[in-house]
Write a protein that holds these residues in place. Structure first.
Motif, short mmCIF file in Angstrom:
data_model
loop_
_atom_site.label_atom_id
_atom_site.label_comp_id
_atom_site.label_asym_id
_atom_site.label_seq_id
_atom_site.Cartn_x
_atom_site.Cartn_y
_atom_site.Cartn_z
N VAL A 56 -17.64 120.45 60.25
CA VAL A 56 -18.00 121.54 58.94
C VAL A 56 -19.46 121.32 58.77
O VAL A 56 -20.18 120.27 58.84
CB VAL A 56 -17.02 120.74 57.77
CG1 VAL A 56 -17.60 121.52 56.39
CG2 VAL A 56 -15.54 120.46 58.14
N ALA A 57 -19.63 122.67 58.82
CA ALA A 57 -21.27 122.77 58.47
C ALA A 57 -21.37 124.26 57.89
O ALA A 57 -20.76 124.97 58.46
CB ALA A 57 -22.01 122.64 59.64
N ASP A 58 -22.37 124.45 56.88
CA ASP A 58 -22.84 125.70 56.44
C ASP A 58 -24.14 126.09 57.49
O ASP A 58 -25.03 125.40 57.51
CB ASP A 58 -23.17 125.66 55.03
CG ASP A 58 -23.53 127.19 54.57
OD1 ASP A 58 -23.95 127.91 55.38
OD2 ASP A 58 -23.58 127.32 53.43
N LEU A 59 -23.72 127.08 58.32
CA LEU A 59 -24.92 127.33 59.32
C LEU A 59 -26.04 127.90 58.73
O LEU A 59 -27.39 128.12 59.13
CB LEU A 59 -24.36 128.37 60.33
CG LEU A 59 -23.33 127.76 61.36
CD1 LEU A 59 -22.64 128.94 61.99
CD2 LEU A 59 -23.83 126.43 61.98
N LEU A 60 -25.85 128.40 57.02
CA LEU A 60 -27.36 128.68 56.68
C LEU A 60 -28.18 127.41 55.96
O LEU A 60 -29.24 127.51 55.42
CB LEU A 60 -26.91 129.60 55.25
CG LEU A 60 -26.06 130.80 55.88
CD1 LEU A 60 -26.17 131.79 54.39
CD2 LEU A 60 -26.74 131.54 56.80
N ASN A 61 -27.57 126.29 56.04
CA ASN A 61 -28.30 125.22 55.69
C ASN A 61 -28.72 124.35 56.94
O ASN A 61 -28.08 123.75 57.78
CB ASN A 61 -27.11 124.24 54.89
CG ASN A 61 -27.78 123.11 54.34
OD1 ASN A 61 -28.18 122.20 54.97
ND2 ASN A 61 -27.45 122.74 53.01
N GLU A 62 -29.99 124.17 56.84
CA GLU A 62 -30.94 123.76 58.20
C GLU A 62 -30.22 122.39 58.41
O GLU A 62 -30.17 122.07 59.58
CB GLU A 62 -32.23 123.70 58.00
CG GLU A 62 -32.79 123.26 59.15
CD GLU A 62 -34.43 123.22 59.12
OE1 GLU A 62 -34.94 123.41 57.95
OE2 GLU A 62 -35.22 122.85 59.78
N ALA A 63 -30.18 121.33 57.28
CA ALA A 63 -29.87 120.13 57.45
C ALA A 63 -28.48 119.99 58.16
O ALA A 63 -28.28 119.24 59.11
CB ALA A 63 -30.08 119.23 56.06
N GLU A 64 -27.76 120.69 57.69
CA GLU A 64 -26.18 120.78 57.93
C GLU A 64 -26.13 121.40 59.61
O GLU A 64 -25.30 120.89 60.50
CB GLU A 64 -25.10 121.67 57.06
CG GLU A 64 -25.03 120.81 55.97
CD GLU A 64 -24.09 121.54 54.92
OE1 GLU A 64 -23.09 122.44 55.58
OE2 GLU A 64 -24.04 121.60 53.63
N ARG A 65 -27.04 122.26 59.81
CA ARG A 65 -26.75 122.83 61.09
C ARG A 65 -27.47 121.67 62.03
O ARG A 65 -26.71 121.45 63.36
CB ARG A 65 -27.88 123.89 61.35
CG ARG A 65 -27.80 124.70 62.71
CD ARG A 65 -28.89 125.78 62.78
NE ARG A 65 -30.16 125.29 63.22
CZ ARG A 65 -31.16 125.38 62.41
NH1 ARG A 65 -31.27 126.27 61.59
NH2 ARG A 65 -32.21 124.83 62.96
N LEU A 66 -28.43 121.13 61.87
CA LEU A 66 -28.99 120.10 62.47
C LEU A 66 -28.19 118.67 62.85
O LEU A 66 -27.98 118.13 63.97
CB LEU A 66 -30.44 119.41 61.98
CG LEU A 66 -31.34 120.50 62.06
CD1 LEU A 66 -32.87 119.85 61.46
CD2 LEU A 66 -31.72 121.10 63.59
#
Ligand SMILES: NC(=O)c1ccc[n+]([C@@H]2O[C@H](COP(=O)([O-])OP(=O)(O)OC[C@H]3O[C@@H](n4cnc5c(N)ncnc54)[C@H](OP(=O)(O)O)[C@@H]3O)[C@@H](O)[C@H]2O)c1
Length: 276
Positions: free
Chosen positions: A60-70
């Motif tokens: 699960v990740a919001d790709l607009l959120n850098e921390a979640e993408r990393l």
């Protein structure tokens, strides 16, 4: 399928219409799917319904959120078998004339459809380079090649994705990574609002089931060379005409402007006759 032929594939936007069809098609062929999206519940339901359910993983990740993408990238780095393929499928759309599109909406479209896949691809490249069978597939749209009134931000994001894909394919020619590009016409998913479906119907535009896009995706995954593929006839022909004779397409679309304005709910006054 032998263990050797099994690929580990990250599908972004797996909870959506095309993403879930791609995930199902991959799972049916015995591949391991990393199901990415923002909606954990929908991803759980999808995973439970896939063949070899235990083999797959939810990220699960919001790709607009850098921390979640990393964090997503870190999860991929920790996979014991590595990562073989990335399918950049997550996307958003919007149907509005430019004059009625806010800065926030422009940024959302370009960030989700262009900047996020570029950043995710860059972050996963070191991992993909370790695979002997690495592939990247970018899911774009026919609107990236035929500028259609009412889809300025969406079309720009997908045209950008085309430029990125072409560059990356060439940049990686001396590696084993194959970079593919898949541009469907309209597909039957909830991405398209009632207004878009109404416009397509009024214009006689055809649409495809998501399973058709999934099959194309699977073919690309196993293709030996990086490919560019457009789905749907006559759209494939119009894309070529538009590239060679854009004025012809200008004239054809000019006739459709009243319908576009009607379905887009345009609020600005119509141009005076003779001044358009
Ligand atoms: N449907 C069409 O007519 C059509 C035509 C040509 C090309 N395409 C392209 O095909 C791709 C898939 O579209 P679709 O029709 O399957 O749309 P969809 O059903 O609306 O699914 C979109 C997917 O993208 C995910 N997503 C959106 N924003 C995200 C974000 N910030 N972070 C992470 N995930 C995000 C959504 O996750 P959540 O579930 O968490 O929201 C969802 O899984 C898109 O790139 C689209 O441009 C679609």
């Amino acid at each position: 399928m032998s263990a050797q032929a099994m690929l580990t594939v990250l599908v972004t936007g797996a909870s959506g219409g095309i993403g879930s069809a791609i995930s199902r098609a991959l799972a049916e062929k015995g591949h391991r799917v990393l199901l990415q999206g923002r909606n954990a519940e929908r991803l759980q339901q999808l995973k439970a319904a896939l063949p070899h359910s235990d083999r797959h993983q939810i990220l699960v990740a919001d790709l607009l959120n850098e921390a979640e993408r990393l964090e997503l990238v870190r999860s991929c780095e920790q996979l014991p078998g590595g990562l073989d393929a990335l399918i950049n499928n997550a996307g958003v759309s919007a149907f509005a004339l430019l004059g009625e599109t806010s800065d926030k909406e422009l940024a959302r479209l370009l960030h989700t459809n262009l900047l996020a896949p570029m950043a995710l691809t860059r972050d996963l490249l070191p991992l993909l380079k370790r695979s002997q069978r690495a592939a990247i597939i970018n899911i774009s749209s026919a609107f990236g090649h035929i500028g259609h009134p009412g889809f300025g931000a969406y079309g720009a994001s997908k045209a950008g994705l085309h430029g990125f894909t072409e560059t990356l394919r060439r940049e990686l020619l001396d590696t084993g990574i194959r970079v593919h590009y898949l541009a469907p016409r309209a597909v039957d998913t909830s991405l398209n609002s009632e207004a878009v479906n109404g416009l397509n119907h009024a214009l006689g535009n055809k649409s495809d089931p998501p399973e058709k896009i999934a099959q194309q995706c699977l073919q690309l995954l196993h293709s030996k060379y990086g490919r560019r593929r457009f789905v749907g006839w006559p759209e494939r022909f119009f894309i070529k005409i538009n590239a060679l004779f854009p004025a012809l397409v200008d004239s054809a679309l000019a006739k459709k402007l009243p319908l576009v304005r009607q379905f887009a709910g345009a609020t600005d006054p119509l141009p005076e006759p003779g001044k358009s």
